[in-house]
Design a protein around this motif. Sequence first.
Motif, PDB file in Angstrom:
ATOM      1  N   MET A   1       7.416  -4.756   0.342  1.00  0.00           N
ATOM      2  CA  MET A   1       5.984  -4.895   0.583  1.00  0.00           C
ATOM      3  C   MET A   1       5.691  -5.237   2.047  1.00  0.00           C
ATOM      4  SD  MET A   1       3.148  -4.497  -1.110  1.00  0.00           S
ATOM      5  CE  MET A   1       3.300  -4.790  -2.843  1.00  0.00           C
ATOM      6  N   ASN A   2       6.638  -5.888   2.733  1.00  0.00           N
ATOM      7  CA  ASN A   2       6.408  -6.217   4.135  1.00  0.00           C
ATOM      8  C   ASN A   2       6.235  -4.977   4.987  1.00  0.00           C
ATOM      9  OD1 ASN A   2       6.310  -8.956   3.894  1.00  0.00           O
ATOM     10  ND2 ASN A   2       8.408  -9.310   4.515  1.00  0.00           N
ATOM     11  N   ASN A   3       7.020  -3.926   4.720  1.00  0.00           N
ATOM     12  CA  ASN A   3       6.858  -2.691   5.477  1.00  0.00           C
ATOM     13  C   ASN A   3       5.469  -2.101   5.275  1.00  0.00           C
ATOM     14  OD1 ASN A   3       9.415  -2.860   6.516  1.00  0.00           O
ATOM     15  ND2 ASN A   3      10.317  -1.468   5.026  1.00  0.00           N
ATOM     16  N   LEU A   4       4.946  -2.201   4.065  1.00  0.00           N
ATOM     17  CA  LEU A   4       3.610  -1.697   3.785  1.00  0.00           C
ATOM     18  C   LEU A   4       2.556  -2.513   4.535  1.00  0.00           C
ATOM     19  CD1 LEU A   4       1.751   0.267   2.379  1.00  0.00           C
ATOM     20  CD2 LEU A   4       1.864  -1.178   0.343  1.00  0.00           C
ATOM     21  N   LYS A   5       2.698  -3.817   4.535  1.00  0.00           N
ATOM     22  CA  LYS A   5       1.756  -4.672   5.278  1.00  0.00           C
ATOM     23  C   LYS A   5       1.820  -4.358   6.770  1.00  0.00           C
ATOM     24  CE  LYS A   5       0.093  -7.702   2.180  1.00  0.00           C
ATOM     25  NZ  LYS A   5      -1.150  -8.416   2.073  1.00  0.00           N
ATOM     26  N   ASP A   6       3.033  -4.179   7.299  1.00  0.00           N
ATOM     27  CA  ASP A   6       3.179  -3.823   8.714  1.00  0.00           C
ATOM     28  C   ASP A   6       2.507  -2.490   9.009  1.00  0.00           C
ATOM     29  OD1 ASP A   6       4.617  -6.150   9.151  1.00  0.00           O
ATOM     30  OD2 ASP A   6       6.570  -5.157   9.067  1.00  0.00           O
ATOM     31  N   PHE A   7       2.683  -1.531   8.118  1.00  0.00           N
ATOM     32  CA  PHE A   7       2.050  -0.225   8.261  1.00  0.00           C
ATOM     33  C   PHE A   7       0.525  -0.377   8.278  1.00  0.00           C
ATOM     34  CE2 PHE A   7      -0.034   3.393   6.247  1.00  0.00           C
ATOM     35  CZ  PHE A   7       0.345   4.418   7.093  1.00  0.00           C
ATOM     36  N   MET A   8      -0.022  -1.121   7.317  1.00  0.00           N
ATOM     37  CA  MET A   8      -1.477  -1.305   7.234  1.00  0.00           C
ATOM     38  C   MET A   8      -2.018  -1.977   8.496  1.00  0.00           C
ATOM     39  SD  MET A   8      -2.176  -2.229   3.190  1.00  0.00           S
ATOM     40  CE  MET A   8      -1.995  -3.951   3.512  1.00  0.00           C
ATOM     41  N   ILE A   9      -1.295  -2.964   8.997  1.00  0.00           N
ATOM     42  CA  ILE A   9      -1.724  -3.640  10.223  1.00  0.00           C
ATOM     43  C   ILE A   9      -1.699  -2.675  11.398  1.00  0.00           C
ATOM     44  CG2 ILE A   9      -1.049  -5.409  11.909  1.00  0.00           C
ATOM     45  CD1 ILE A   9      -0.209  -7.139   9.440  1.00  0.00           C
TER      46      ILE A   9
ATOM     47  N   LYS B   1      -5.151   0.293  15.233  1.00  0.00           N
ATOM     48  CA  LYS B   1      -5.479   1.532  15.965  1.00  0.00           C
ATOM     49  C   LYS B   1      -6.872   2.044  15.603  1.00  0.00           C
ATOM     50  CE  LYS B   1      -1.748   3.016  18.240  1.00  0.00           C
ATOM     51  NZ  LYS B   1      -1.673   3.019  19.672  1.00  0.00           N
ATOM     52  N   LEU B   2      -7.211   1.996  14.324  1.00  0.00           N
ATOM     53  CA  LEU B   2      -8.506   2.498  13.870  1.00  0.00           C
ATOM     54  C   LEU B   2      -9.671   1.595  14.261  1.00  0.00           C
ATOM     55  CD1 LEU B   2      -7.850   3.788  10.242  1.00  0.00           C
ATOM     56  CD2 LEU B   2      -8.939   5.082  12.069  1.00  0.00           C
TER      57      LEU B   2
ATOM     58  N   TYR C   1      -6.615 -10.881   8.169  1.00  0.00           N
ATOM     59  CA  TYR C   1      -7.170 -10.319   6.937  1.00  0.00           C
ATOM     60  C   TYR C   1      -6.089  -9.591   6.143  1.00  0.00           C
ATOM     61  CZ  TYR C   1     -10.020  -7.488   3.819  1.00  0.00           C
ATOM     62  OH  TYR C   1     -10.552  -6.890   2.708  1.00  0.00           O
ATOM     63  N   LEU C   2      -5.360  -8.700   6.789  1.00  0.00           N
ATOM     64  CA  LEU C   2      -4.369  -7.893   6.084  1.00  0.00           C
ATOM     65  C   LEU C   2      -3.137  -8.684   5.645  1.00  0.00           C
ATOM     66  CD1 LEU C   2      -4.698  -4.606   8.114  1.00  0.00           C
ATOM     67  CD2 LEU C   2      -5.385  -5.000   5.743  1.00  0.00           C
ATOM     68  N   GLU C   3      -2.777  -9.699   6.380  1.00  0.00           N
ATOM     69  CA  GLU C   3      -1.637 -10.527   5.968  1.00  0.00           C
ATOM     70  C   GLU C   3      -1.964 -11.364   4.734  1.00  0.00           C
ATOM     71  OE1 GLU C   3      -0.580 -12.722   9.520  1.00  0.00           O
ATOM     72  OE2 GLU C   3       0.911 -11.212  10.078  1.00  0.00           O
TER      73      GLU C   3
ATOM     74  N   ILE D   1       2.677  13.502  -0.590  1.00  0.00           N
ATOM     75  CA  ILE D   1       3.209  12.256  -0.036  1.00  0.00           C
ATOM     76  C   ILE D   1       3.626  11.403  -1.220  1.00  0.00           C
ATOM     77  CG2 ILE D   1       2.667  10.152   1.221  1.00  0.00           C
ATOM     78  CD1 ILE D   1       0.615  11.738   2.809  1.00  0.00           C
ATOM     79  N   SER D   2       4.893  11.032  -1.274  1.00  0.00           N
ATOM     80  CA  SER D   2       5.367  10.223  -2.395  1.00  0.00           C
ATOM     81  C   SER D   2       5.681   8.793  -1.984  1.00  0.00           C
ATOM     82  CB  SER D   2       6.608  10.869  -3.024  1.00  0.00           C
ATOM     83  OG  SER D   2       7.624  11.002  -2.057  1.00  0.00           O
ATOM     84  N   GLU D   3       5.663   8.531  -0.682  1.00  0.00           N
ATOM     85  CA  GLU D   3       5.887   7.177  -0.171  1.00  0.00           C
ATOM     86  C   GLU D   3       5.285   7.073   1.214  1.00  0.00           C
ATOM     87  OE1 GLU D   3      10.350   7.888   1.695  1.00  0.00           O
ATOM     88  OE2 GLU D   3      10.141   6.865  -0.223  1.00  0.00           O
ATOM     89  N   ILE D   4       5.022   5.849   1.626  1.00  0.00           N
ATOM     90  CA  ILE D   4       4.498   5.594   2.964  1.00  0.00           C
ATOM     91  C   ILE D   4       5.665   5.753   3.943  1.00  0.00           C
ATOM     92  CG2 ILE D   4       3.345   3.932   4.462  1.00  0.00           C
ATOM     93  CD1 ILE D   4       1.673   4.813   2.011  1.00  0.00           C
TER      94      ILE D   4
END
Length: 123
Positions: free
Chosen positions: A1-9, A14-15, A28-30, A109-112
Amino acid sequence: MNNLKDFMIDVSIKLLETEYSKSSIIKYLENISILNIEYTSNGCYINLNHKNSNLEMESFNKNISQDELLFDALELINKDKNLLCEISTSIIHNKIIYIEIWNKLGHEISEIPENYTLNKKWQ
């Protein structure tokens, strides 16, 4: 899940870097939980548990109505997995509702992806 949180951050900064403070995006995301990842035929939605969060991101423009905002025009590229994705996010009242990833090449897409390059399509 940490990789997903890092990805979201990573993608959210950027956005949203011109609209919200970087520190408030990270905080917020953490601290928000992920409801689910909904995979579609050529993308996915990362749905966040925004209703149960008291946190909000800090907007630079306090006068903007915060009904629903959509931020997009960010591309994710991963040549190994044949991905050229558009990334967008929906925000209501300074809270991210979801992050959408859509592969413009039409492949599932089957995974992030763990490795990627992000390109802004605006300046």
